[in-house]
Each structure stands twice: as C-alpha cells, then as structure tokens.
Design a protein around this motif. Structure first.
Motif, PDB file in Angstrom:
ATOM      1  N   LEU A  72      15.918  62.452  99.401  1.00 35.81           N
ATOM      2  CA  LEU A  72      16.824  61.884 100.401  1.00 35.81           C
ATOM      3  C   LEU A  72      17.110  60.418 100.095  1.00 35.81           C
ATOM      4  N   VAL A  73      16.106  59.705  99.586  1.00 36.30           N
ATOM      5  CA  VAL A  73      16.304  58.309  99.194  1.00 36.30           C
ATOM      6  C   VAL A  73      17.385  58.226  98.120  1.00 36.30           C
ATOM      7  N   ARG A  74      17.328  59.125  97.152  1.00 31.81           N
ATOM      8  CA  ARG A  74      18.334  59.106  96.090  1.00 31.81           C
ATOM      9  C   ARG A  74      19.713  59.501  96.613  1.00 31.81           C
ATOM     10  N   GLN A  75      19.745  60.460  97.521  1.00 38.98           N
ATOM     11  CA  GLN A  75      21.023  60.846  98.112  1.00 38.98           C
ATOM     12  C   GLN A  75      21.656  59.687  98.868  1.00 38.98           C
ATOM     13  N   MET A  76      20.839  58.897  99.551  1.00 40.55           N
ATOM     14  CA  MET A  76      21.381  57.755 100.278  1.00 40.55           C
ATOM     15  C   MET A  76      21.969  56.724  99.324  1.00 40.55           C
ATOM     16  N   TRP A  77      21.321  56.542  98.170  1.00 38.97           N
ATOM     17  CA  TRP A  77      21.885  55.635  97.164  1.00 38.97           C
ATOM     18  C   TRP A  77      23.235  56.150  96.681  1.00 38.97           C
ATOM     19  N   ARG A  78      23.328  57.440  96.390  1.00 37.61           N
ATOM     20  CA  ARG A  78      24.588  58.008  95.923  1.00 37.61           C
ATOM     21  C   ARG A  78      25.680  57.873  96.991  1.00 37.61           C
ATOM     22  N   LEU A  79      25.284  57.967  98.254  1.00 38.24           N
ATOM     23  CA  LEU A  79      26.241  57.823  99.336  1.00 38.24           C
ATOM     24  C   LEU A  79      26.761  56.398  99.442  1.00 38.24           C
ATOM     25  N   MET A  80      25.866  55.417  99.299  1.00 36.25           N
ATOM     26  CA  MET A  80      26.222  54.024  99.539  1.00 36.25           C
ATOM     27  C   MET A  80      26.780  53.311  98.313  1.00 36.25           C
ATOM     28  N   GLU A  81      26.461  53.777  97.122  1.00 38.18           N
ATOM     29  CA  GLU A  81      26.874  53.078  95.906  1.00 38.18           C
ATOM     30  C   GLU A  81      28.390  52.881  95.823  1.00 38.18           C
ATOM     31  N   PRO A  82      29.210  53.881  96.127  1.00 41.90           N
ATOM     32  CA  PRO A  82      30.658  53.638  96.059  1.00 41.90           C
ATOM     33  C   PRO A  82      31.138  52.559  97.019  1.00 41.90           C
ATOM     34  N   HIS A 130      27.967  44.599 103.179  1.00 41.97           N
ATOM     35  CA  HIS A 130      26.831  43.712 102.931  1.00 41.97           C
ATOM     36  C   HIS A 130      25.540  44.515 102.872  1.00 41.97           C
ATOM     37  N   ALA A 131      25.349  45.428 103.812  1.00 45.35           N
ATOM     38  CA  ALA A 131      24.144  46.252 103.812  1.00 45.35           C
ATOM     39  C   ALA A 131      24.069  47.109 102.550  1.00 45.35           C
ATOM     40  N   ALA A 132      25.196  47.713 102.173  1.00 49.63           N
ATOM     41  CA  ALA A 132      25.217  48.540 100.960  1.00 49.63           C
ATOM     42  C   ALA A 132      24.863  47.709  99.738  1.00 49.63           C
ATOM     43  N   THR A 133      25.310  46.463  99.703  1.00 50.95           N
ATOM     44  CA  THR A 133      25.045  45.580  98.567  1.00 50.95           C
ATOM     45  C   THR A 133      23.576  45.181  98.507  1.00 50.95           C
ATOM     46  N   ALA A 183      24.104  58.908 107.402  1.00 52.07           N
ATOM     47  CA  ALA A 183      24.903  59.533 106.348  1.00 52.07           C
ATOM     48  C   ALA A 183      26.180  60.133 106.920  1.00 52.07           C
ATOM     49  N   GLN A 184      26.077  60.755 108.085  1.00 54.68           N
ATOM     50  CA  GLN A 184      27.244  61.343 108.735  1.00 54.68           C
ATOM     51  C   GLN A 184      28.286  60.276 109.059  1.00 54.68           C
ATOM     52  N   LEU A 185      27.817  59.112 109.478  1.00 55.94           N
ATOM     53  CA  LEU A 185      28.728  58.040 109.866  1.00 55.94           C
ATOM     54  C   LEU A 185      29.359  57.341 108.660  1.00 55.94           C
ATOM     55  N   VAL A 186      28.602  57.256 107.564  1.00 55.81           N
ATOM     56  CA  VAL A 186      29.078  56.525 106.382  1.00 55.81           C
ATOM     57  C   VAL A 186      29.938  57.398 105.474  1.00 55.81           C
ATOM     58  N   MET A 187      29.741  58.709 105.514  1.00 58.34           N
ATOM     59  CA  MET A 187      30.459  59.597 104.598  1.00 58.34           C
ATOM     60  C   MET A 187      31.970  59.381 104.610  1.00 58.34           C
ATOM     61  N   PRO A 188      32.631  59.207 105.770  1.00 57.10           N
ATOM     62  CA  PRO A 188      34.079  58.967 105.731  1.00 57.10           C
ATOM     63  C   PRO A 188      34.459  57.693 104.974  1.00 57.10           C
ATOM     64  N   VAL A 189      33.603  56.678 105.043  1.00 55.00           N
ATOM     65  CA  VAL A 189      33.877  55.435 104.323  1.00 55.00           C
ATOM     66  C   VAL A 189      33.739  55.675 102.818  1.00 55.00           C
ATOM     67  N   THR A 190      32.651  56.341 102.431  1.00 53.45           N
ATOM     68  CA  THR A 190      32.439  56.645 101.017  1.00 53.45           C
ATOM     69  C   THR A 190      33.591  57.458 100.451  1.00 53.45           C
TER      70      THR A 190
END
Length: 283
Positions: free
Chosen positions: A7-17, A151-154, A257-264
């Motif tokens: 899940l940690v890796r999935q969160m990185w993949r979600l936020m990296e873009p 900023h948080a993603a960075t 993840a549900q909230l950030v997915m549309p942004v990604t």
C-alpha cells in the motif's frame, strides 16, 4: 497502525504524477523562461527547480542528493543556475507555475478533505537523514488547496527519494550501478536512463561489475540474485517511507487515495508526463 508495504508503494504511484507535473508543465517553463533560463530542453530548469529548497548549494551537494545523475552533468547547470536566478526566485516560479497548471486541472474538484489528510501524512514523516525531504518540509504550506496538495506530494516524494538513496547505498550500488541494475529488471529501456548523463563506457563498466557480482547476465538482464537485490532495495525504500502512512492507517489512506485519484488522473490525461521514466512507474 499496520499498513502493508504494498500500500505504501501504491500511494507513491498515486502521488508521483501530482508532484511530477512541475517538471513538465508549460506554465512552469514559461516562468523559468522569464527568469532567463533556457527552456528548450528540460535540464537547465530541472536542477535548480528541484534543488532550490536547499538554497544556493553547489554541484557536489546536488549530485549527492540526486544520486543517479552524472556529477559532470550537474556541474553544467549548478552553480550557473544561481547566477541566473536566486533560489527564492526559483521557488516562486515553480509555485506560481504549479498554481496555474494544477489549479486549471482541479477547478471542479473539492480538495479540502484531501488536503487535511495530506497534512496529517506530512506530519507523520521523519526527516532525519533526508536532506531533500527536510528542505521541502521546511517550506511554508500554501493556502490554496491544490498547491497544498502539491506541496504534500513533493515532501512525501522527496522523503521517499532520500530513503531510496539510503537503500541503494545499503545494497552497495553506486549511481551508475543503480541505473544499470534497474534496467536489468525491466524498469525501463537503457535509452531512458541515458538522460542521467552517463557515457556508454560508464554504463558498460557498471554492467561488468554487476556481472561479476552475479546480479546481471552477460546480455544485461538481471539474474535471480539481481532481481532479489532490486526487490530488497524497493522493499527497504517502502519501509523507510512507511511511518507516515502507518500513522494515518489503512482506512484513511483508502479515503485519501479515493480523493486524490481524480487529481492524478487529470494530470496523467494531460499527456505531459513521459510514458516511461527512470522511476520505473510503467512496470
């Protein structure tokens, strides 16, 4: 709280873009061009853009923290970048560029809850031994929700990146070997890694060292030992990044993840990000 490393890796993949938009958005390039940077290619702006939170540092520190780049390539752009613009100017340009680029993509998305969870994630990070992550964490939180999310993603991205460098060092992989071994497991074609500025001779010498170590076959593909070694690097990277995610917990991470997915997805659908990169996101 228990959080699986997957899940940690999935969160990185979600936020990296979300983070990576800053390196490709025309709005950011336009502001760097106004500062006097050559924006015909990516690299004159990339090095100051990413290192500016550290201040007007020299090429050795930038090369050390970025790790996989040839130091000679870094020296082409640092410290020359600081003769073009100050770190404060660079930080303002990247903030304003992301403000316009990401703001346009998220006008119809309510980010307030996502930002609240993002703040809690960043509150849970450890910056010990993580210079790029700490430098970004020292920057003030933006008021605008889309900028606060960026900023948080960075911060999370650079915290993870610093931990990845620690994992590579623990595995005994120098900067070139880190790239060659990653190409060996199919993270991306060799040509993609050429962007890091190493010569064919550097690459081939690193490959020979990894063959002698038992990590690569003669054709450059990873052996079982090479796959296991790279898996351990990634596992350690996830483990070093995990405390913030464990502090939030799996249930709230799922909500985040549900909230950030549309942004990604909005970022991905711009087509600005490369389909293959040295991060191996397409694996």
């Amino acid at each position: 709280m228990s959080v699986d490393l997957g899940l940690v890796r999935q969160m990185w993949r979600l936020m990296e873009p979300v983070h990576a938009l800053v390196y490709y958005a025309p709005e950011v390039f336009a502001r760097f061009a106004k500062l006097g940077f050559d924006t015909e290619t990516r690299w004159p702006s990339y090095f100051p853009l990413r290192s500016a939170p550290l201040g007007a540092v020299g090429p050795e520190l930038v090369a050390a923290t970025f790790y996989s780049f040839n130091p000679a390539m870094v020296r082409e752009h640092i410290p020359a970048a600081w003769r073009t613009a100050t770190p404060d100017d660079v930080l303002a340009a990247r903030r304003d560029g992301v403000d316009e680029a990401l703001g346009t993509l998220t006008t119809a998305i309510d980010l307030r809850e996502a930002v609240d969870l993002a703040r809690r994630l960043v509150d849970g990070v450890s910056t010990v031994g993580r210079p790029l992550g700490a430098a970004n964490a020292d920057l003030p939180w933006p008021d605008e929700p889309h900028l606060a999310l960026w900023h948080a993603a960075t911060v999370l991205r650079e915290i993870r990146g610093d931990g990845h460098v620690a994992a590579l060092l623990t595995a005994g992989l120098d900067p070139v070997e880190s790239l060659v071994s990653f190409a060996g497991v199919g993270a991306a074609p060799r040509a993609v890694f050429a962007s890091r500025g190493w010569s064919d001779e550097d690459w081939d010498a690193a490959a020979r060292r990894l063959v002698e170590r038992g990590w690569l076959d003669e054709d450059g593909s990873a052996t079982d030992a090479g796959h296991a070694g790279r898996d351990e690097v990634e596992r350690m990277t996830d483990e070093l990044a995990a405390p913030a995610y464990r502090a939030l917990g799996a249930e709230q991470l799922g909500r985040f993840a549900q909230l950030v997915m549309p942004v990604t997805m909005a970022v991905v659908h711009t087509g600005l990000l490369p389909r293959q990169s040295t991060l191996g996101l397409s694996r």
